[in-house]
Motif scaffolding. Structure first.
Motif, short mmCIF file in Angstrom:
data_model
loop_
_atom_site.label_atom_id
_atom_site.label_comp_id
_atom_site.label_asym_id
_atom_site.label_seq_id
_atom_site.Cartn_x
_atom_site.Cartn_y
_atom_site.Cartn_z
N ASP A 30 -1.28 7.61 -6.08
CA ASP A 30 -1.18 8.29 -5.00
C ASP A 30 -1.35 9.92 -5.11
N CYS A 31 -1.47 10.83 -4.20
CA CYS A 31 -1.70 12.06 -4.33
C CYS A 31 -0.48 13.00 -4.18
N ASN A 64 -3.26 8.85 1.50
CA ASN A 64 -3.26 8.62 2.90
C ASN A 64 -3.63 10.05 3.67
N LYS A 226 -2.46 3.43 4.23
CA LYS A 226 -1.29 2.64 3.31
C LYS A 226 0.09 2.54 4.39
O1 LIG Z 1 1.37 13.42 6.62
C1 LIG Z 1 0.34 12.79 5.92
O2 LIG Z 1 -0.65 12.65 6.33
C2 LIG Z 1 0.94 12.58 4.43
O3 LIG Z 1 2.38 13.09 4.21
C3 LIG Z 1 0.05 12.84 3.16
O4 LIG Z 1 -1.22 12.89 3.62
C4 LIG Z 1 0.35 11.60 2.27
O5 LIG Z 1 -0.76 11.79 1.36
P1 LIG Z 1 -0.66 10.87 0.07
O6 LIG Z 1 0.76 11.04 -0.43
O7 LIG Z 1 -0.58 9.19 0.62
O8 LIG Z 1 -1.62 11.36 -0.94
#
Ligand SMILES: O=C(O)[C@H](O)[C@H](O)COP(=O)(O)O
Ligand SMILES: [Mg+2]
Length: 303
Positions: A30-31, A64, A226
């Protein structure tokens, strides 16, 4: 109800880090909250990424965050000191584009109204889907006299809503107009994370930003990211990996860790993002990581 999932194991020693890494060849990373907070890399992450690659591990980035296209993510990775290629990046914007093209066979004579940033617009364009909205409607202010100016648009074949730091009433009003009483027009959410983990704490996430539309329409959107099926299908149909030698690393129980569980792969939860150790260890918490570690940067201690 007490969860039947086994209690997660917290990794704290060098020996445990080594034994953990020896179990896996591929890491789905995840990022936001694992690698970085917005544009700030988390301590030790660059060394960890270098160490894992030097030891033959495959790294795939599964985010995400729909604000950037894969080519622009490659630029962000490089800017922050991590080498990455487009084929190693899976985002909710990419999964949305694949879903519209492959599953919904989105009609060529229609456009998508976008609440969101360039990531969605660019990924849809990449699969031949025209869009409107997004930055075109940034900064648009409305007065009560303007309600009459919001016209329906028969060329709108779907509405896609993602993270939009420039969300405003005009965008909500247009999207509402294109979806209201039109169940044949798909209402798609790139992801439904409730919060966004930034360098200065948590803020409303994509899921929260979509709630005005969801409530006004009285309609649940199709969610792509996800842990949902479109992202699972998008990933596992494009990326062949041995589930027994693969681990999903994430900061959020209801997206990353659930994604791993649904993909039948082990999971490692880091404590540098959204979910807490207390939440993960809660006996009633149905989604449990296999392992917990303070930070992904901890593995730098092995370098
Ligand atoms: O609000 C959002 O879209 C999410 O917090 C965010 O984009 C999550 O990104 P991820 O942790 O999957 O890289
Ligand atoms: Mg995250």
């Amino acid at each position: 109800m007490i969860s039947s999932a086994p209690t997660p194991k917290k990794l704290t020693s060098i020996e445990e880090y080594k034994a953990f890494l020896d179990k896996y060849d591929t890491f789905l990373l995840d990022c936001d909250g694992v690698l970085w907070h917005s544009n700030t890399v988390i301590d030790g992450v660059l060394e960890t990424v270098k160490f894992l690659r030097e030891n033959g591990k495959r790294l795939v980035f599964v985010t995400n965050n729909s604000t950037l296209s894969r080519p622009n993510y490659v630029k962000k990775f490089e800017r922050l000191g991590i080498q990455a290629t487009e084929k190693d990046i899976f985002s909710s914007a990419f999964a949305t584009a694949v879903y519209l093209r492959n599953i919904l066979n989105f009609p060529k004579d229609k456009r998508v109204y976008v609440i969101g940033e360039s990531g969605i617009v660019d990924e849809l364009k990449e699969v031949g889907i025209e869009t409107t909205g997004s930055s075109d409607d940034n900064g648009v202010t409305m007065t009560h006299a303007d309600f009459g100016t919001i016209e329906d648009d028969p060329t709108i074949g779907a509405v896609v809503s993602g993270f939009d730091i420039n969300l405003n009433y005009s965008k909500l009003a247009k999207a509402f107009k294109y979806l209201h009483n039109k169940d044949d027009v798909p209402f798609i959410l790139t992801n439904d994370d409730a919060t966004f983990p930034s360098i200065s704490g948590h803020y409303p996430g994509t899921g929260a930003l979509a709630q005005p539309l969801v409530f006004a329409l009285g309609r649940q959107p199709l969610v792509m990211g996800k842990p949902n099926k479109p992202m699972l299908d998008c990933f596992f149909s494009n990326y062949h990996t041995d589930p027994a030698r693969t681990c999903m690393v994430g900061d959020r129980l209801d997206t990353d860790i659930d994604f791993g569980a649904q993909g039948n792969i082990d999971t490692l939860m880091v404590l540098t993002g959204v979910s807490t150790e207390k939440e993960a260890l809660d006996p009633e918490q149905p989604i449990k990581p296999t392992y917990i570690i303070q930070s992904f940067g901890e593995f730098a201690k092995l370098a």
